[in-house]
Design a protein around this motif. Structure first.
Motif: not given
Ligand SMILES: *Cc1c(COP(=O)(O)O)cnc(C)c1O
Length: 218
Positions: A21-50
């Protein structure tokens, strides 16, 4: 190393059945896109609803994302969290669990749940103590009207040796076995392991590891 290389390295170290699970609390939109497009990770986590409310509209096209909630959950945000997340790893007390189950039923919002447990006494961490969890097991068992209680989640205190980490993670694995063996709660998932301790967690049977820095820090 870039995100793709770091993720490839992590996958090479863990068994196939472990969900990364990629924890994206420190990752911006571009980094999340890179992760999704270039890896098989489909599970992403945040610690804040907002954070998920902010990020989701910008990631609409990544339609396979499963969001996991891993932060401290305030009761008044439970319904919204049920609407936005497929998994909640951080249910840390009985009253909250009861509320989530009732809200899930009323609003027909299915969700997979992990109970957050403290492997070691730690005044700074949320979660059931092992004693309290065993004591409340009969009540916990009833909270499965609409949610699935599927796992245990733990966060270890900082500063443990590798041996101490292994002992603590093993305690949680044994607790899972004992819950499954003695109650109507079937614990098949162990959400344990962060960047600093995922190797030990995996050695102790983790099925989900939650990594932020290991993926996103240069
Ligand atoms: C931030 C966070 C993680 C990821 O931590 P890293 O050390 O960056 O891997 C995992 N679990 C929870 C609950 C977190 O808040």
């Amino acid at each position: 190393m870039n995100i793709t290389e770091r993720v490839a390295k992590i996958y090479s170290e863990i068994p196939e059945n472990v969900r990364l699970i990629a924890v994206t609390k420190e990752a911006d939109i571009d980094k999340i896109r890179q992760t999704y497009q270039n890896t098989v990770i489909r599970d992403y986590a945040e610690n804040k609803l907002q954070s998920v409310l902010n990020k989701k509209p910008l990631l609409k096209d990544l339609d396979q994302i499963r969001w996991h909630f891993i932060g401290h959950l305030q009761a008044n945000k439970a319904k919204k969290v049920l609407e936005e997340f497929k998994w909640i790893h951080s249910v840390d007390n009985l009253a909250l669990l009861q509320r989530i189950d009732r809200l899930a039923l009323e609003n027909k919002l299915p969700c997979s749940i992990c109970l957050q447990v403290k492997a070691l006494p730690d005044p700074n961490k949320f979660g059931w103590t092992i004693e309290k969890l065993m004591e409340e097991l009969k009540e916990i068992e009833k909270c499965q009207q609409f949610i699935s209680i599927r796992g245990l989640m733990t966060i270890l205190p900082l500063g443990l040796t590798s041996e101490e980490k292994i002992a603590a993670f093993s305690t949680i694995r044994n607790l899972a076995k004992s819950i499954t063996g003695t109650s109507g709660v079937n614990i098949e998932e162990l959400s344990m392991g962060m960047s600093g301790d995922y190797r030990e967690a995996v050695a102790c049977g983790a099925t989900m590891i939650r990594l932020g820095r290991a993926i996103y820090s240069d």
